[in-house]
Write a protein that holds these residues in place. Structure first.
Motif, PDB file in Angstrom:
ATOM      1  N   ARG B  70       0.817  -1.213   0.000  1.00  0.00           N
ATOM      2  CA  ARG B  70       0.000   0.000   0.000  1.00  0.00           C
ATOM      3  C   ARG B  70       0.849   1.261   0.000  1.00  0.00           C
ATOM      4  O   ARG B  70       0.341   2.349  -0.263  1.00  0.00           O
ATOM      5  CB  ARG B  70      -0.904   0.022   1.240  1.00  0.00           C
ATOM      6  N   VAL B  71       2.124   1.126   0.351  1.00  0.00           N
ATOM      7  CA  VAL B  71       2.982   2.297   0.491  1.00  0.00           C
ATOM      8  C   VAL B  71       3.487   2.704  -0.888  1.00  0.00           C
ATOM      9  O   VAL B  71       4.032   1.862  -1.602  1.00  0.00           O
ATOM     10  CB  VAL B  71       4.180   1.985   1.411  1.00  0.00           C
ATOM     11  N   PRO B  72       3.296   3.969  -1.284  1.00  0.00           N
ATOM     12  CA  PRO B  72       3.610   4.330  -2.663  1.00  0.00           C
ATOM     13  C   PRO B  72       4.997   3.940  -3.158  1.00  0.00           C
ATOM     14  O   PRO B  72       5.105   3.071  -4.003  1.00  0.00           O
ATOM     15  CB  PRO B  72       3.427   5.846  -2.674  1.00  0.00           C
ATOM     16  N   VAL B  73       6.069   4.495  -2.662  1.00  0.00           N
ATOM     17  CA  VAL B  73       7.363   4.276  -3.306  1.00  0.00           C
ATOM     18  C   VAL B  73       7.993   2.963  -2.867  1.00  0.00           C
ATOM     19  O   VAL B  73       8.553   2.218  -3.674  1.00  0.00           O
ATOM     20  CB  VAL B  73       8.311   5.458  -3.003  1.00  0.00           C
ATOM     21  N   PHE B  74       7.833   2.641  -1.602  1.00  0.00           N
ATOM     22  CA  PHE B  74       8.549   1.487  -1.063  1.00  0.00           C
ATOM     23  C   PHE B  74       7.952   0.156  -1.494  1.00  0.00           C
ATOM     24  O   PHE B  74       8.495  -0.893  -1.188  1.00  0.00           O
ATOM     25  CB  PHE B  74       8.627   1.573   0.460  1.00  0.00           C
ATOM     26  N   SER B  75       6.829   0.225  -2.199  1.00  0.00           N
ATOM     27  CA  SER B  75       6.245  -1.036  -2.651  1.00  0.00           C
ATOM     28  C   SER B  75       7.169  -1.759  -3.628  1.00  0.00           C
ATOM     29  O   SER B  75       6.982  -2.938  -3.881  1.00  0.00           O
ATOM     30  CB  SER B  75       4.890  -0.779  -3.300  1.00  0.00           C
ATOM     31  N   ILE B  76       8.182  -1.041  -4.164  1.00  0.00           N
ATOM     32  CA  ILE B  76       9.174  -1.718  -5.017  1.00  0.00           C
ATOM     33  C   ILE B  76       9.879  -2.810  -4.218  1.00  0.00           C
ATOM     34  O   ILE B  76      10.284  -3.825  -4.763  1.00  0.00           O
ATOM     35  CB  ILE B  76      10.256  -0.738  -5.504  1.00  0.00           C
ATOM     36  N   LEU B  77      10.038  -2.564  -2.917  1.00  0.00           N
ATOM     37  CA  LEU B  77      10.841  -3.480  -2.105  1.00  0.00           C
ATOM     38  C   LEU B  77      10.094  -4.743  -1.733  1.00  0.00           C
ATOM     39  O   LEU B  77      10.668  -5.622  -1.095  1.00  0.00           O
ATOM     40  CB  LEU B  77      11.313  -2.770  -0.838  1.00  0.00           C
ATOM     41  N   ARG B  78       8.818  -4.833  -2.117  1.00  0.00           N
ATOM     42  CA  ARG B  78       8.106  -6.089  -1.849  1.00  0.00           C
ATOM     43  C   ARG B  78       8.869  -7.232  -2.510  1.00  0.00           C
ATOM     44  O   ARG B  78       9.312  -7.134  -3.632  1.00  0.00           O
ATOM     45  CB  ARG B  78       6.714  -6.033  -2.451  1.00  0.00           C
TER      46      ARG B  78
ATOM     47  N   THR C  29       3.154   3.114 -10.193  1.00  0.00           N
ATOM     48  CA  THR C  29       1.786   2.748  -9.811  1.00  0.00           C
ATOM     49  C   THR C  29       1.716   1.376  -9.182  1.00  0.00           C
ATOM     50  O   THR C  29       0.632   0.846  -8.995  1.00  0.00           O
ATOM     51  CB  THR C  29       0.871   2.770 -11.041  1.00  0.00           C
ATOM     52  N   ALA C  30       2.858   0.794  -8.866  1.00  0.00           N
ATOM     53  CA  ALA C  30       2.843  -0.577  -8.373  1.00  0.00           C
ATOM     54  C   ALA C  30       2.492  -0.645  -6.898  1.00  0.00           C
ATOM     55  O   ALA C  30       3.141  -1.322  -6.117  1.00  0.00           O
ATOM     56  CB  ALA C  30       4.192  -1.238  -8.627  1.00  0.00           C
ATOM     57  N   ASN C  31       1.514   0.100  -6.480  1.00  0.00           N
ATOM     58  CA  ASN C  31       1.020  -0.053  -5.119  1.00  0.00           C
ATOM     59  C   ASN C  31      -0.485   0.053  -5.145  1.00  0.00           C
ATOM     60  O   ASN C  31      -1.076   0.513  -6.110  1.00  0.00           O
ATOM     61  CB  ASN C  31       1.639   1.002  -4.203  1.00  0.00           C
ATOM     62  N   ARG C  32      -1.116  -0.370  -4.078  1.00  0.00           N
ATOM     63  CA  ARG C  32      -2.566  -0.491  -4.125  1.00  0.00           C
ATOM     64  C   ARG C  32      -3.288   0.836  -3.931  1.00  0.00           C
ATOM     65  O   ARG C  32      -4.500   0.885  -3.918  1.00  0.00           O
ATOM     66  CB  ARG C  32      -3.019  -1.504  -3.073  1.00  0.00           C
ATOM     67  N   ARG C  33      -2.540   1.937  -3.778  1.00  0.00           N
ATOM     68  CA  ARG C  33      -3.214   3.227  -3.664  1.00  0.00           C
ATOM     69  C   ARG C  33      -3.549   3.804  -5.038  1.00  0.00           C
ATOM     70  O   ARG C  33      -4.441   4.611  -5.180  1.00  0.00           O
ATOM     71  CB  ARG C  33      -2.308   4.224  -2.933  1.00  0.00           C
ATOM     72  N   LYS C  34      -2.758   3.412  -6.023  1.00  0.00           N
ATOM     73  CA  LYS C  34      -2.906   3.995  -7.352  1.00  0.00           C
ATOM     74  C   LYS C  34      -3.728   3.083  -8.250  1.00  0.00           C
ATOM     75  O   LYS C  34      -3.897   1.896  -7.969  1.00  0.00           O
ATOM     76  CB  LYS C  34      -1.510   4.168  -7.978  1.00  0.00           C
ATOM     77  N   VAL C  35      -4.235   3.663  -9.354  1.00  0.00           N
ATOM     78  CA  VAL C  35      -4.850   2.832 -10.386  1.00  0.00           C
ATOM     79  C   VAL C  35      -3.727   2.028 -11.029  1.00  0.00           C
ATOM     80  O   VAL C  35      -2.774   2.594 -11.534  1.00  0.00           O
ATOM     81  CB  VAL C  35      -5.533   3.719 -11.453  1.00  0.00           C
TER      82      VAL C  35
END
Lengths: 366, 388, 164
Positions: B70-78, C29-35
């Motif tokens: 859910r975290v915008p930038v850090f979701s790359i680190l998943r 956009t690779a997070n669930r907040r964005k489209v």
């Protein structure tokens, strides 16, 4: 002084790029192929024999499982050949819907071919881009008949149900973005120097050889023969559609690539016409309660994505199932050309040739 | 301050350990980056979780990574823990040696492949400054008060050493392919041998351009002088040489579009088809370490190394602003950033391009790259003669 | 002058530009907040929406009184292409129509063609929307009218789903 030995190598049946369980026995001199022999039968289920034991109604589920990436084309051939045997007239709306779905299926089959062929040659990304659009088409199939791959979409005499609400809108949404997607694949491949090196002049087969081997479909059209059953012997609603038959003259892998990409555009055009001109009316013809055949035989061919898909049915008096059933499977016939295309070439060309023939082993082995 | 023998040895050991630790940490991160970059290019997500689901030991990790989505930038680190999972998997896999394999060579081959790939780092200068990266505090035993330099050694034939040692690695691939006693690995090994022998020539020739312009073989001297003491015209052969070198570098490291030795869709896995477990892991480590070496050389010689501007243009900036200006200071961050970008290019290319055929690869190497690198060398020689 | 073309990088640059664009789009956009710009469903946690006509597992229906609607006409048994349905006719107190004493469904051979539902004149069976049908035991595929694996509820075999 030096011993000159040839190496025999089995490409498959477990190999990343033989598209299933094809086994190709190769004799290699260094990397040059001196002998090539496709060995088939690993996926044989006896579809033709099974269908002789099943009623006309039931047989359709086995046609799903022949060319499993183009199940709807197979369903169409099965339904139409039986309608021809019994002389059933299918309502116009049903014919339009059949045409639309079959053309969508042609696009999805060509997308799968494009993706896997590019992947064989090393371009990974096209595969996922092609599957992105294929997924949307499968969603349309799911909306129409509830299954994505083994669709069992049509019924003898028409369709089981009319289109679900919202289907045309969903199809139009796909139509609107598809052409841009084809351009996207072309950006990655058409002008790319490596792609051209790997495909131009690779695995050629001339028009004469194609006809001698019985090769049909895009492979034949890429050799310059504009033979398309949709034009030559129109079925479903193709006589009311406007479309071109793309051809090329180079007869190599690159020409086949161009022909298939152009076919996707033409299929897109046909689907658009179906959506725009879709007539109202019933979708199912009046059928007798139980189908009992008379003595008679019928051969009905359709233009499947891989080539001429023919169904040969013999009816027996008073019987509910076909007396004899035979499939002229395009992949099976096209695969014969593989040794002709690859002998004397390099190992990497065999991979390109298998890819460009677009064989589906479910259909080859049946 | 002259160092005693003990100090020299201890210092070298510390540097070697740090260097190895950094490589061992960076290589798995590149494999993770490879999954992610190729995933994103292909409009999917790449690795986002590790096997095991939401139960057991992996449960908290997977739940945390799901929350991170859910975290915008850090979701790359998943999915970052996947590099540990990869390593664990390779270590715990059954180690299969084929019955008909030549056992000694089969076991030696991964080591022959990996040791040179790591030994090459000894001659690479990560930071050229004489002040070093940091100074050990005086209270430190033995090495107190000494500087931790940004390079392990600075031998005067550093480039020759790199080229020489790096080309030993191909023996690992050839021997591994041969010792497996299997057909696909044999073909992969032979392809690799021919490929690397052919591409050594244009690779060395494109590296001769910087050598000629500077007149030295020491890595440190080369990287400093190429950035700071070049005339403007030298940017032409350096610019061209960069692309030729990178092309040859792709071929040397067996990466797409020259990954014929592996060629998954043709040769299953090429030379390492029969390898399992950590032996295969060694081949992977070697491949990624080689990628770092190629990127480091390209960054140091052609992209201006530790300075801001590439292709020797920094010398123009020094002329214009004076050596004391803030933009003219060397920094290890520039170097790391350039290496990182080049590694990204490796992955980016892999996601975009198809693969050459064997004979076409030879064609490109002998009939295209060797002539053009020779012409480039001639341009560099002319510049050296006229302008320097 | 054909060899000069080798110096024109526009073909490769075009492809690199496209893949770079896709990388950039998905990266931000690779997070669930964005489209999302990506095309994957994060399966166990997020399930895709199935079409209303989706063909899942065969299920028997009861009417408002809790009475099984099946009247043992055996149409489904006859039409089934793989013969996975076996019905044994029986009688039940206070019911005029025949009542199935057994309705066995061998899911391992079922091909989900929906012919049985189509042939049923009493709307007493449907294919539900359950698609997670994997299991460790072969016995779990034999569905009947009684027991934990029955024809009325979703099967318990969707035990691989880890969604909370």
């Amino acid at each position: 002084m030096f011993k000159n030995e040839e190496m025999e190598i089995n490409l498959g049946p477990q190999h990343p790029s033989t598209h299933g369980v094809l086994r190709v026995k190769l004799r290699l001199d260094g990397e040059t192929v001196t002998h090539c022999e496709p060995i088939i039968g690993y996926l044989h289920r006896g579809v033709e024999k099974i269908c002789e034991d099943k009623t006309f109604f039931q047989g359709q589920v086995w046609t799903d499982r022949m060319d499993y990436v183009a199940a709807i084309s197979n369903n169409l051939g099965w339904a139409e050949s039986i309608e021809k045997l019994f002389g059933i007239e299918v309502p116009r709306r049903a014919r339009y819907i059949r045409t639309m779905l079959t053309e969508l299926n042609r696009i999805s089959s060509h997308l799968l071919w494009l993706g896997t062929h590019a992947l064989d040659i090393g371009a990974m990304t096209v595969f996922l881009y092609a599957f992105r659009e294929r997924e949307q088409i499968l969603d349309l199939f799911e909306a129409f008949c509830g299954a994505r791959l083994t669709t069992t979409a049509f019924r003898i005499g028409g369709l089981r149900e009319d289109l679900p609400p919202g289907f045309l809108k969903q199809a139009q949404a796909f139509q609107d973005r598809f052409l841009a997607c084809v351009d996207e694949y072309e950006t990655l491949l058409t002008e790319n120097r490596i792609w051209k090196k790997r495909t131009v002049g690779v695995a050629p087969i001339s028009a004469e050889d194609c006809i001698a081997y019985g090769v049909t479909g895009p492979v034949l059209r890429a050799a310059g023969v504009a033979f398309d059953i949709r034009k030559a012997f129109p079925y479903a609603a193709y006589d009311e559609m406007e479309f071109d038959v793309p051809t090329a003259t180079a007869a190599d892998t690159y020409a086949r690539y161009q022909v298939r990409v152009e076919e996707m555009r033409q299929s897109h055009r046909i689907v658009q016409q179906c959506i725009d001109k879709l007539p109202e009316g019933p979708v199912m013809a009046k059928l007798p309660k139980v189908l009992k055949s008379e003595v008679g035989e019928v051969y009905h061919a359709i233009e499947a994505p891989k080539g001429e898909l023919g169904y040969y049915l013999v009816g027996e008096k008073g019987s509910g199932n076909p007396y004899r059933f035979h499939v002229r499977a395009p992949s099976f016939v096209n695969l014969q050309a593989l040794p002709k295309m690859t002998e004397g070439k390099l190992l990497a060309d065999v991979i390109a040739a298998i890819g460009t023939l677009d064989v589906v082993l479910g259909e080859v082995d049946r | 301050m002259p160092m005693t023998l003990t100090q020299t040895v201890v210092m070298a050991l510390i540097q070697i350990v740090v260097l190895l630790a950094v490589i061992m940490a960076v290589v798995p991160i590149i494999t993770f980056a490879e999954r992610k970059v190729i995933g994103y290019v292909q409009v999917r997500l790449g690795a986002t979780r590790i096997a095991g689901g939401h139960v057991g030991i992996t449960g908290p990790i997977n739940r945390a990574m799901w929350a991170l989505g859910r975290v915008p930038v850090f979701s790359i680190l998943r999915g970052l823990p996947i590099f540990m999972a990869d390593g664990l998997k390779l270590l715990t896999k059954e180690d299969v040696i084929p019955e008909k394999a030549d056992k000694l060579v089969f076991i030696l081959a991964p080591a022959i492949c990996m040791v040179p790939a790591f030994a090459v780092f000894a001659a690479i200068t990560f930071f050229p400054g004489a002040e070093g990266l940091f100074t050990f505090p005086a209270s430190f035993p033995i090495v107190g008060g000494l500087k931790f330099m940004g390079f392990l050694t600075d031998i005067n034939v550093g480039l020759l050493y790199i080229l020489g040692v790096a080309s030993v690695g191909v023996y690992g691939i050839v021997l591994g392919g041969w010792a497996s006693n299997s057909k696909y690995p044999l073909l992969g090994g032979l392809r690799s041998a021919a490929q690397i022998v052919s591409y050594e020539v244009p690779l060395s020739m494109s590296l001769l351009v910087p050598v000629l312009l500077v007149g030295s073989l020491s890595f440190r001297e080369l990287s400093v002088k190429l950035a700071t003491e070049m005339p403007l015209v030298a940017a032409v052969p350096l610019f061209l040489g960069f692309f030729f070198y990178l092309t040859c570098g792709f071929a040397e490291t067996n990466r797409v579009p020259f990954d014929l030795a592996e060629a998954e869709t043709e040769l299953v896995s090429g030379f390492h088809t029969e390898y399992t477990g950590m032996k295969m892991g060694f081949f992977f480590l070697a491949e990624y370490a080689n990628m770092i070496v190629v990127s480091a050389i390209a960054a140091a010689f052609f992209l201006g190394g530790h300075y801001l501007l590439p292709f020797g243009l920094q010398s123009q900036l020094i002329h214009a602003l004076g050596a004391g200006h803030a933009l003219n200071q060397p920094s290890i961050l520039f170097f790391v950033g350039k290496v990182g970008f080049l590694l990204f290019v490796f992955l980016w290319i892999r996601a975009t391009l198809p693969r050459y055929r064997y004979d076409q690869l030879m064609h490109v190497g002998w009939k295209f790259l060797i002539p053009v690198t020779l012409v480039n060398l001639f341009i560099a020689a002319a510049i050296k003669f006229v302008w320097m | 002058m054909n060899w000069l073309k080798a110096f024109n990088p526009s073909d490769i640059a075009g492809g690199m530009k496209l893949t770079g664009k896709r990388f950039r789009q998905v990266l931000f956009t690779a997070n669930r907040r964005k489209v999302p710009m990506h095309f994957v469903a994060e399966y166990p946690e997020v399930k895709v929406k199935l079409a209303p006509r989706y063909r899942g597992r065969l299920t028997m229906i009861k009417d408002e009184q809790g009475e099984i609607k099946c009247v043992c006409c055996l149409a489904c048994e006859k039409i089934c292409p793989t013969q996975v349905i076996t019905i044994i006719k029986g009688k039940k107190e206070g019911r005029k129509m025949p009542f199935p004493t057994r309705y066995d469904f061998e899911m391992e051979r079922c091909i989900f063609c929906e012919f049985c539902v189509e042939s049923c004149g009493f709307d007493s069976i449907i294919l539900n929307h359950q698609f997670e049908l994997a299991t460790y035991n072969r016995e779990d595929f034999s569905l009947g009218m009684e027991g934990s694996e029955n024809m009325f509820e979703n099967s318990a075999v969707g035990k691989f789903s880890v969604a909370e």
